[in-house]
Write a protein that holds these residues in place. Sequence first.
Motif, short mmCIF file in Angstrom:
data_model
loop_
_atom_site.label_atom_id
_atom_site.label_comp_id
_atom_site.label_asym_id
_atom_site.label_seq_id
_atom_site.Cartn_x
_atom_site.Cartn_y
_atom_site.Cartn_z
N ILE A 424 -18.38 100.51 -18.08
CA ILE A 424 -17.91 99.57 -17.11
C ILE A 424 -18.81 99.89 -15.93
N ALA A 425 -18.77 101.24 -15.52
CA ALA A 425 -19.33 101.69 -14.25
C ALA A 425 -20.78 101.26 -14.12
N TYR A 426 -21.64 101.52 -15.61
CA TYR A 426 -22.78 101.00 -15.44
C TYR A 426 -22.92 99.72 -15.26
N TYR A 427 -22.23 98.92 -15.87
CA TYR A 427 -22.06 97.33 -15.46
C TYR A 427 -22.15 97.02 -13.95
N ALA A 428 -21.23 97.93 -13.44
CA ALA A 428 -20.81 97.75 -11.87
C ALA A 428 -21.82 98.51 -11.07
N GLY A 429 -22.62 99.25 -11.69
CA GLY A 429 -23.63 100.02 -10.80
C GLY A 429 -23.04 101.26 -10.10
N CYS A 430 -22.22 101.61 -10.65
CA CYS A 430 -21.38 102.73 -10.19
C CYS A 430 -21.77 104.13 -10.95
N ALA A 431 -21.20 105.21 -10.39
CA ALA A 431 -21.15 106.48 -11.01
C ALA A 431 -19.84 106.61 -12.08
N SER A 432 -19.72 107.30 -12.95
CA SER A 432 -18.58 107.54 -13.91
C SER A 432 -18.25 109.04 -13.83
N ALA A 433 -17.03 109.12 -13.84
CA ALA A 433 -16.22 110.47 -14.04
C ALA A 433 -15.34 110.89 -14.98
N ALA A 434 -14.91 111.74 -15.53
CA ALA A 434 -13.76 112.19 -16.40
C ALA A 434 -13.31 113.49 -16.18
N ILE A 435 -12.22 113.72 -16.28
CA ILE A 435 -11.82 115.11 -16.18
C ILE A 435 -11.52 115.84 -17.92
N SER A 436 -11.68 114.84 -18.93
CA SER A 436 -11.32 115.37 -20.05
C SER A 436 -12.08 114.65 -21.03
N GLY A 437 -11.88 115.15 -22.15
CA GLY A 437 -12.76 114.23 -23.21
C GLY A 437 -14.00 114.52 -23.60
N PRO A 438 -14.73 114.02 -24.31
CA PRO A 438 -16.22 114.41 -24.61
C PRO A 438 -16.91 114.10 -23.38
N ASN A 439 -16.71 113.09 -22.42
CA ASN A 439 -17.63 113.10 -21.43
C ASN A 439 -17.09 113.64 -20.15
N ALA A 440 -16.37 114.64 -20.09
CA ALA A 440 -15.83 115.48 -18.96
C ALA A 440 -16.94 115.80 -18.06
N ASN A 441 -16.92 115.55 -17.06
CA ASN A 441 -18.00 116.01 -16.00
C ASN A 441 -17.58 116.20 -14.71
N ALA A 442 -16.23 116.29 -14.54
CA ALA A 442 -15.50 116.33 -13.07
C ALA A 442 -14.24 117.01 -12.99
N THR A 443 -13.66 117.28 -12.04
CA THR A 443 -12.24 117.76 -11.81
C THR A 443 -11.68 116.78 -10.98
#
Length: 492
Positions: A424-443
Amino acid sequence: MADSAHRTRPARRPVASSAPPAPAGTDGPLAVVAGLFTLAQLLLVHPSMGLGWDETVYVSQVSAHAPASYFSAPRARGVSLLVAPVASWSSSTSLLRGYLAVLAGLALYLALRAWRGLFPVRVLATAGALFAGLWVTLFYAPQAMPNYWVAVGALACAGCFLRGWRNPADRWALGGVGAAAALMALMRPTDAVWATAPLLVLGAARRRWRPLLALVAGLAAGAAQWVIEAYADYGGLLRRLADGSRLQGGLGLHLAVDDQLRSLDGRTLCRPCDVPAPHPAVALWWCALPLLAAAGLAVAVRAGRTLPTLLPLACAVTAAVPYLFLIGYAAPRFLLPAYALLSLPVADALLSLLTGPRGRPRPLLTAAAVLALAGHLAVQYAVLSHTVRRTTAQHRAWARTAAELHRLGVHPPCLVTGHEALPIAYYAGCASAAISGPNANATAAGITRTAHHVPTAHLTPPGGAPADYARTWQPHRFSTLRIYLAPTATPG
């Protein structure tokens, strides 16, 4: 004396040519199959289908449409390089699909042509048609995904390896081995090793150094960037491999044969695969595949071409092993390399069945085979059509959510977190972030800091609770989602 001298003169040794091989026959049938394959992709897999989850990750690495998504340990940069000529300057999914469909047809043609002289052209054309007619091949060939490219790379690599085996001075064959191996390793390094393991073992055991060195050089060249990136960004090669295993649920002894069977009805990802088995008509071809491949080997032994059949069979087995026995879930695309390699012995078996000992056609068996093939293609089309409709609906839902985010004031530069945030972030032209799971890249603290500066939204599924950092953000209902907006993203 003159006649005697002429008879005893040593024969001149043939000089190996560096020109491309030109075996007798024509490439017309192969070109027709590849052309029809491209046309079928454009007609049956809607170019406007939108990008899938994994596709948005690969495309975002080179696209100006949205910031680069988190690139997890198992992924490789090959797909991003493949789509860069289009995605780097255009965000049109239709244009990207058309470009990939044309490339996929050309790649199939080249992969089949690598086997000229090893199998009759009619066998190669039939093999290409069988592989291209599978719903999973048609569905994934025009997508920004790596599996189809590993499949055609494996097919071409095995064919060129056998050519180099027969004639170590054939520069085109050796170059084809290296190029095909590099393509596979660029797309998925670990899959490339599995798919070429029999070639590596055979080359080393029989000391055929030229094709073996070409293969090793190609694998090393294709995997070099992935290995360098492992040390630069993932804590080393072993750490990246371990992280990749963890994200796939832990590689180990898992019987996933039944999971792959259940995924044949169009489930692009079966995780967990607690669904009913597909209709027998959907699974029949899959269950018959190993039997037909074994029959193809028997035909090859009688025809005196055992090695050209045995080698792709062995490569198909090793390519399939990790996805049948080492991971605990399934996706039909994982077995594309095995299907491509098995298409040769299967086509050989079918054509042998339809002709008598002297090459005479068997009318009754031919008519039955035509009816069976028509039924098989009808089933494949039905599964493909259903899968395309369901996938298109999901992608359009993501696009509608992105449009709603824009309406609520979430415009680039922006950040999206939570449920299905990455696509959804890609469709919106935004960055995405996650604090858990396989795509965790933030706090949580990092997301909160970012929310003070750019519009930020958190998404939750039906009945889901927001993350702790978003509990005080302003909620909005949209469709089946709940959108929580950080204060900077609140309208007005």
